[in-house]
Design a protein around this motif. Structure first.
Motif, PDB file in Angstrom:
ATOM      1  N   LEU A 280     194.064  82.699 117.355  1.00  0.00           N
ATOM      2  CA  LEU A 280     195.231  83.286 116.371  1.00  0.00           C
ATOM      3  C   LEU A 280     196.343  83.720 117.019  1.00  0.00           C
ATOM      4  O   LEU A 280     196.028  84.856 117.619  1.00  0.00           O
ATOM      5  N   ASP A 281     197.263  83.240 117.226  1.00  0.00           N
ATOM      6  CA  ASP A 281     198.315  83.661 118.188  1.00  0.00           C
ATOM      7  C   ASP A 281     198.859  85.193 117.871  1.00  0.00           C
ATOM      8  O   ASP A 281     199.247  86.076 119.090  1.00  0.00           O
ATOM      9  N   ASP A 282     198.852  85.576 116.801  1.00  0.00           N
ATOM     10  CA  ASP A 282     199.353  86.992 116.284  1.00  0.00           C
ATOM     11  C   ASP A 282     198.235  88.095 116.077  1.00  0.00           C
ATOM     12  O   ASP A 282     198.583  88.952 115.552  1.00  0.00           O
ATOM     13  N   ALA A 283     197.086  87.637 116.545  1.00  0.00           N
ATOM     14  CA  ALA A 283     195.781  88.619 116.195  1.00  0.00           C
ATOM     15  C   ALA A 283     195.490  89.045 117.348  1.00  0.00           C
ATOM     16  O   ALA A 283     195.610  88.497 118.605  1.00  0.00           O
ATOM     17  N   VAL A 284     195.067  90.376 117.463  1.00  0.00           N
ATOM     18  CA  VAL A 284     194.512  91.075 118.766  1.00  0.00           C
ATOM     19  C   VAL A 284     193.238  91.618 118.878  1.00  0.00           C
ATOM     20  O   VAL A 284     192.594  91.935 119.804  1.00  0.00           O
ATOM     21  N   GLU A 285     192.483  91.681 117.459  1.00  0.00           N
ATOM     22  CA  GLU A 285     191.192  92.144 117.638  1.00  0.00           C
ATOM     23  C   GLU A 285     190.574  91.796 116.238  1.00  0.00           C
ATOM     24  O   GLU A 285     191.385  91.723 115.462  1.00  0.00           O
ATOM     25  N   ALA A 286     189.173  91.333 116.272  1.00  0.00           N
ATOM     26  CA  ALA A 286     188.525  90.967 115.251  1.00  0.00           C
ATOM     27  C   ALA A 286     188.281  92.329 114.412  1.00  0.00           C
ATOM     28  O   ALA A 286     188.094  93.472 115.019  1.00  0.00           O
ATOM     29  N   LYS A 287     188.065  92.165 113.098  1.00  0.00           N
ATOM     30  CA  LYS A 287     187.968  93.367 112.193  1.00  0.00           C
ATOM     31  C   LYS A 287     186.897  93.076 111.175  1.00  0.00           C
ATOM     32  O   LYS A 287     187.445  92.406 110.241  1.00  0.00           O
ATOM     33  N   PRO A 288     185.599  93.451 111.151  1.00  0.00           N
ATOM     34  CA  PRO A 288     184.892  94.311 112.305  1.00  0.00           C
ATOM     35  C   PRO A 288     184.677  93.369 113.312  1.00  0.00           C
ATOM     36  O   PRO A 288     184.436  92.176 113.208  1.00  0.00           O
ATOM     37  N   LYS A 289     184.495  93.977 114.488  1.00  0.00           N
ATOM     38  CA  LYS A 289     184.061  93.253 115.577  1.00  0.00           C
ATOM     39  C   LYS A 289     182.383  93.123 115.272  1.00  0.00           C
ATOM     40  O   LYS A 289     181.561  93.954 115.259  1.00  0.00           O
ATOM     41  N   LEU A 290     181.790  92.000 115.815  1.00  0.00           N
ATOM     42  CA  LEU A 290     180.413  91.719 115.806  1.00  0.00           C
ATOM     43  C   LEU A 290     179.899  91.584 117.078  1.00  0.00           C
ATOM     44  O   LEU A 290     180.567  90.707 117.821  1.00  0.00           O
ATOM     45  N   ASN A 291     178.834  92.368 117.465  1.00  0.00           N
ATOM     46  CA  ASN A 291     178.265  92.096 118.708  1.00  0.00           C
ATOM     47  C   ASN A 291     177.502  90.851 118.760  1.00  0.00           C
ATOM     48  O   ASN A 291     177.429  89.902 117.861  1.00  0.00           O
ATOM     49  N   ASN A 292     177.107  90.473 119.999  1.00  0.00           N
ATOM     50  CA  ASN A 292     176.242  89.444 120.207  1.00  0.00           C
ATOM     51  C   ASN A 292     175.228  89.010 119.313  1.00  0.00           C
ATOM     52  O   ASN A 292     175.414  87.930 118.873  1.00  0.00           O
TER      53      ASN A 292
END
Length: 485
Positions: A335-347
């Motif tokens: 996703l070219d305009d995104a910088v971080e997943a929300k929420p981040k999921l761990n492994n």
């Protein structure tokens, strides 16, 4: 036209019935890039039914909002990848905003809804030249603070010579129409026979005097929204519109619309033979277990700092899925305009979500956000629905073959070609050519004409086709033995 799956050769309606199981052409229209969406709250503007939108559409004229307004956030995300969004704007009731000056003009907003109350219309007469029979008036339509239309009308003085000079007849009614308003000036019925016999036309006198004495600015009022009835009518549009993917993006996850979409997608794929797919928000981990449906687990943060929640992020994946071709997987698509997943999921949580058949946005090095894996919600595998069916690229391939076969048969063979050996050979040759083309595009592999057989079915008008294909998936996992000597 009927379609769907079959168990016995006992169908009544003419059509194409296809079973898709694991292991055991004219110019056709394509639904690629077309996404069906359902407006989750009244727009307060726009036609009732489907509003067709692209990235270059005039959103204000069509929806009453800028494409960046919050009410259109799911549409805005979807159009970052979808070619066309078919937005269902369905409602009951509502009123158009209006303004009226008796005998001079009646202004009606183009559509029902509160957004029409943001419209104003100005009438500015040009200077009246000495001895002139006509006078020009500039009519300007303003939406909010933006001028959206300007046109010029020529008003005659109330005599036959002036009417002729204005290019009118005695019966003509002056009108102005644009994307926002419909304006009518006076009415020919006001011209009585007695006055007309004297060459006097109060229709034009009223309009002329009402508009040319002073500049006027008129605001429209009285517009009201109708009641949203998208949920009531969505199945009719799901069955009759032309699209690749439908989504309930933008709707709260507690809404019953998601369940209704899932049920209708299954019905369309299994019983009607329309191979469309669905995408729903699914941060609540519902187990859908169906190859025609994907659920989105999380959202992301844009480079502007804006947080895109799960219902809106669902629109982004749905748009990407609608535009993906059968030789393409969206796994690790950025996703070219995104910088971080929300929420981040761990492994561990990522693996858990993937095993549950969910779409996960993942943060990678360099502030990149990617789709972890292009999968659907199928998690329980059988001999007729093997693990391959959980991959969206595979399903797109099978859907492409089913849809193209159906379109080709309906447009070029059904009712036109005899059901004998020669006719069936024609159809086989068509399908062999098509499937060989798919092989050259790396959509399927190892195709041999002997993998396709055609025979007369149980009835004289039935054809039984058996086809074996091997789909191609994308590289996703690399296992390396690195040996140091």
């Amino acid at each position: 036209m009927a379609g769907g799956t079959w168990r016995m050769q006992n169908k009544v309606r003419p059509g194409v019935y296809i079973n898709v199981k694991g292991d055991g052409k004219p110019a056709l229209a394509t639904s690629l890039g077309r996404l069906l969406m359902f407006q989750n709250e009244p727009l307060g503007w726009g036609k009732k039914g489907i509003i067709e939108l692209t990235a270059t559409s005039d959103f204000t004229a069509l929806t009453g909002h800028k494409n960046t307004d919050e009410v259109l956030a799911p549409v805005h995300e979807a159009l970052k990848n979808a070619e066309t969004v078919l937005l269902l704007n369905d409602f009951d009731g509502g009123a158009k905003s209006t303004a009226k000056s008796k005998g001079v003009y009646t202004i009606n907003a183009k559509y029902e809804g509160e957004q029409g109350n943001n419209i104003s219309v100005s009438f500015v007469p040009a200077p009246l030249a000495d001895g002139a029979n006509t006078r020009d008036v500039t009519v300007t339509t303003i939406f909010g603070t933006k001028e959206v239309d300007q046109t010029k009308i020529t008003l005659p003085l109330a005599n036959t010579k002036a009417i002729t000079a204005a290019g009118l007849t005695k019966e003509d009614q002056l009108e102005v129409h644009n994307d926002y308003v419909d304006i009518t000036f006076g009415t020919p019925a006001e011209v009585t026979k007695e006055l007309a016999a004297k060459g006097e036309y109060p229709l034009y006198t009223a309009i002329f005097n009402g508009l040319t004495q002073n500049a006027a600015n008129v605001s429209l009022t009285g517009g009201s929204n109708g009641t949203n009835k998208v949920v009531d009518d969505m199945n009719d549009y799901l069955e009759n519109e032309f699209y690749a993917v439908a989504t309930t993006a933008g709707w709260d996850e507690s809404s019953n619309i998601h369940k209704l979409l899932v049920e209708e997608i299954k019905l369309l794929r299994e019983n009607v033979g329309i191979k469309v797919r669905g995408v729903v928000p699914n941060s609540k981990d519902k187990a859908y277990n169906y190859e025609g449906l994907s659920g989105v687990k999380n959202g992301y943060i844009l480079n502007t700092g804006e947080v895109v929640d799960v219902p809106t992020a669902t629109a982004r994946f749905a748009g990407m899925s609608a535009s993906a071709t059968p030789d393409q997987a969206l796994t690790y698509t950025q996703l070219d305009d995104a910088v971080e997943a929300k929420p981040k999921l761990n492994n561990d949580k990522t693996i858990e979500a993937l095993n549950a058949g969910q779409i996960v946005f993942t943060t990678r090095a360099g502030s990149r956000v990617v789709i972890e894996q292009d999968i659907n919600s199928l998690t329980k595998f059988t001999s007729t629905k093997p693990k391959d069916f959980s991959k969206n690229r595979v399903i797109r391939t099978l859907d492409e073959i089913c849809t193209n076969t159906t379109q080709t048969f309906e447009t070029s063979f059904l009712g036109k070609v005899s059901n004998n050996e020669f006719g069936r050979d024609l159809f086989k040759a068509n399908r062999v050519s098509y499937l060989s083309g798919l092989e050259s595009q790396n959509v399927i592999r190892d195709f041999d004409p002997s993998d396709l057989s055609l025979a007369q079915g149980d009835d004289k008008d039935a054809v039984l086709m058996n086809l074996y294909v091997t789909t191609v998936d994308s590289m996703e996992k690399l296992y390396v033995n690195l040996v140091v000597r």
